[in-house]
Design an enzyme around this catalytic site. Structure first.
Site, PDB file in Angstrom:
ATOM      1  CD  GLU B  10      -2.236  -1.206   2.967  1.00 38.30           C
ATOM      2  OE1 GLU B  10      -2.403  -0.118   3.546  1.00 38.30           O
ATOM      3  OE2 GLU B  10      -2.517  -2.295   3.483  1.00 38.30           O
ATOM      4  CE1 TYR B 117      -6.943   2.603  -0.183  1.00 42.58           C
ATOM      5  CE2 TYR B 117      -8.487   3.613   1.353  1.00 42.58           C
ATOM      6  CZ  TYR B 117      -7.370   2.839   1.115  1.00 42.58           C
ATOM      7  OH  TYR B 117      -6.683   2.302   2.175  1.00 42.58           O
ATOM      8  CG  ASP B 119      -6.169   5.557   4.052  1.00 42.93           C
ATOM      9  OD1 ASP B 119      -7.077   5.815   4.872  1.00 42.93           O
ATOM     10  OD2 ASP B 119      -5.272   4.738   4.275  1.00 42.93           O
ATOM     11  CB  SER B 126      -4.327  -1.050  -1.816  1.00 37.43           C
ATOM     12  OG  SER B 126      -4.395  -0.163  -0.729  1.00 37.43           O
ATOM     13  CG  ASN B 182      -1.284  -5.628   3.722  1.00 33.04           C
ATOM     14  OD1 ASN B 182      -1.537  -5.373   4.886  1.00 33.04           O
ATOM     15  ND2 ASN B 182      -1.442  -4.729   2.751  1.00 33.04           N
ATOM     16  NE  ARG B 264      -4.920  -7.222   6.011  1.00 37.44           N
ATOM     17  CZ  ARG B 264      -5.016  -5.891   6.067  1.00 37.44           C
ATOM     18  NH1 ARG B 264      -4.389  -5.139   5.178  1.00 37.44           N
ATOM     19  NH2 ARG B 264      -5.759  -5.307   6.984  1.00 37.44           N
TER      20      ARG B 264
END
Lengths: 68, 531
Positions: B10, B117, B119, B126, B182, B264
């Protein structure tokens, strides 16, 4: 290297910083050093040309809100 | 799982409208998403926005086995509710929204399986789920091209201010924003083992994947250079938060997958990397360390004070310092990395993953690069100026200091640090070095460009991306583990769950997409086959 050193002297008010910096030994493999130096000068010249014009103002203006 | 495992990246970009402070950062971020939606046909109906499906978001679940009460959470932790940006909110936060009549677009799911998006007050890309460190580099770099396409579109739009995006992590005025990794792990691994096995690694891996920073302290007011963008912003060893009291190990437990089987691991300590070698080592070595933790072969050591050591190591770019361990001995940061590398070499040899013929095809290369870099850090760190991001940045800064006699607090060095991360190839200083062949690539430019359009073939991101590409107008919502269709003639929405990250691959679903021309055909076959 001569031109580079002249630049250093003319635009450098504080002498103590010179000693911290890695300066190639004079006369050492001059051809390679020359080529490397030319490359460096080219690079810095190119970057001079793309840097935002008023560094202090630009950096001050870069204000972010919080993130993760 | 080994170095081959499901991972994702991300990136929150720094966002700046030069020469003006009148615009609200969140509004500017919506313009980035909006610009990219105009740039691509991969978008849903209903104004071009793909709504995020928040059903399975659970940001207050703690991996240590409890949940934070909602009323105790910082507002920035409530990422499971749809953010609504109103004119009133913009007015409250200060700044203008601009008067373009454009929709305030907060979220897109892309045809390559990624999410773009808003954030907090930053645009975030991401990456889609990938299975190896080379693909992690590729689809993360693809995000930089997505951001670039948005910036270009904005520059060509008359009624929106010029917007620059920076792949960095701080404004040097006490604000930091993240680049997270992640990693999918089996839930059976005790979280305490993750904490003990990873902490010394995370305190020291900045030697390879730090992005370099001019300025010391959260507000950057201290004069000097440091290895990491993020180190000064970490204040805790373990915790749930990501925006305040940032912890070295983040305990957010949102698996975005079958919760009984997987966790995760959400890693928040990394710097955003433009350098491909640094990014490659970040994902590759961390995956290897997780594999050792899963199998009980990680080295056993403990820093006496991990948070302080993290910061001191970042400030010690000459690699002179030693750091106190819990057993009373002292170590260098580089020696800690060597301990992890040696353990990883033995571990990979024992399980066969690094075997040249029968290995997994990735582990051997990660180990070789890791060893090459640690060896050079021990002999001549500046020889890594073509590979490691902090060394490349430091080398450029030293050339400027050398030529012009600049102190570390000279604004020009601050500008070089900032402009290093400008994502435009004609302005970004990292890209200037790349163009001159001074930065090593690990993936080709062509494959990065292809990754802007195409999803990775070997995870569920393939299914998500193809749904957007083929049926985007009917996708009303999506998330990591779902795609929601609105079917003409049907009154109910059709939600397809994708909770197994390694299903929905090209191998399993390409035929379904290729053989069906209509949405209803596609869905009826999909749901009868239950892929």
């Amino acid at each position: 290297m001569a031109s580079q050193e002249q630049k250093n002297v003319s635009s450098r008010p504080e002498e103590e910083h010179v000693e911290e910096l890695p300066v190639p030994a004079p006369g050492a493999d001059s051809a390679a050093a020359q080529a490397a130096t030319t490359g460096v000068d080219d690079l810095l010249d190119e970057i001079d040309g793309v840097l935002e014009s008023n560094a202090e103002e630009f950096v001050r203006g870069f204000v972010q809100k919080g993130g993760q | 799982m080994s170095v081959v495992r499901v991972v994702g990246a991300e990136t929150e970009y720094g966002i700046h409208a030069p020469g003006t402070r009148q615009f609200n950062a969140t509004w500017l971020s919506t313009q980035v998403v909006h610009a990219y939606s105009r740039e691509t046909s991969h978008r849903a109906a209903a104004g071009g926005e793909t709504r995020w499906d928040y059903t399975d978001e659970d940001p207050l679940a703690d991996a240590r086995g409890w949940s934070m009460p909602r009323e105790a959470a910082h507002p920035s932790q409530l990422t499971d509710a749809e953010p609504v940006l109103t004119a009133a909110q913009i007015a409250l936060e200060g700044g203008e929204s601009g008067d373009t009549g454009a929709p305030l677009m907060m979220n897109m799911v892309l045809g390559n399986g990624a999410r773009l998006y808003v954030d907090h007050a930053h645009p975030e890309y991401s990456s889609p789920e990938v299975t190896n460190p080379l693909d992690a580099v590729r689809w993360d770099a693809a995000g930089d091209l997505v951001a670039l396409a948005a910036v270009r579109r904005i520059a060509a739009t008359a009624d929106v201010p010029e917007i620059n995006l920076y792949k960095n992590n701080t404004d040097n005025k006490s604000v930091s924003y993240g680049s997270h990794e992640n990693y999918l792990m089996p839930r059976s691994v005790p979280f305490a083992h993750i904490v003990s096995g990873l902490t010394p690694f995370f305190v020291t891996r900045q030697l390879m994947c730090g992005a370099g920073r001019v300025g010391l302290g959260q507000d950057g007011s201290g004069s000097g250079f440091q290895i990491s963008q993020r180190a000064d912003f970490f204040e805790a060893e373990v915790g749930l938060e990501t925006t305040i009291r940032r912890p070295i190990i983040n305990t957010r437990d949102e698996p975005h997958a079958v919760a009984e089987k997987y966790r995760r691991l959400h890693v928040i300590i990394g710097d955003a990397n433009l350098s491909q070698v640094s990014n490659y080592l970040k994902f590759g070595t961390t995956a290897l360390v997780l594999d050792m933790i899963e199998h009980g072969t990680a080295p056993v050591l403990k820093f006496a004070d991990p948070v302080t050591s993290l910061r001191e190591i970042s400030h010690d770019w000459e690699l002179q310092g030693t750091y106190l361990l819990a057993d009373g001995s002292r170590t260098t940061a580089l020696d800690v990395q060597w301990r992890y590398l040696k353990a990883a070499l033995a571990h990979a040899q024992a399980n066969g993953s690094s075997h040249p013929e029968t290995g997994d095809g990735h582990t051997a290369a990660v180990l070789a690069k890791w060893e090459e870099v640690l060896t050079a850090l021990g002999t001549d760190p500046m020889s890594l100026a073509g590979q490691l991001e902090w060394v490349a940045k430091l080398s450029l800064l030293q050339q400027y200091r050398n030529r012009d006699g600049l102190d570390w607090d000279d604004p020009r060095l601050g500008l070089i640090d900032l402009q290093w991360a400008d994502i435009r190839p004609e302005k970004g200083l990292y890209y200037k070095l790349l163009q001159r062949g001074r930065m090593q690539r690990v993936v080709s430019d062509e494959s990065i460009a292809a990754a802007v359009q195409a999803p990775p073939p070997d995870t569920r991101a393939y299914f998500r991306g193809r749904c957007i590409q083929d049926f985007g107008a009917h996708v009303v919502g999506a998330s990591w583990d779902s795609v929601i269709f609105e079917v003409p003639q049907l009154r109910r929405l059709q939600r397809v769950s994708t909770k197994e990250p390694l299903r929905g691959t090209k191998e399993l679903t390409a035929g379904l997409f290729d053989n069906n021309t209509g949405l209803q055909d596609f869905l009826s076959q999909l749901l009868s086959d239950a892929h």
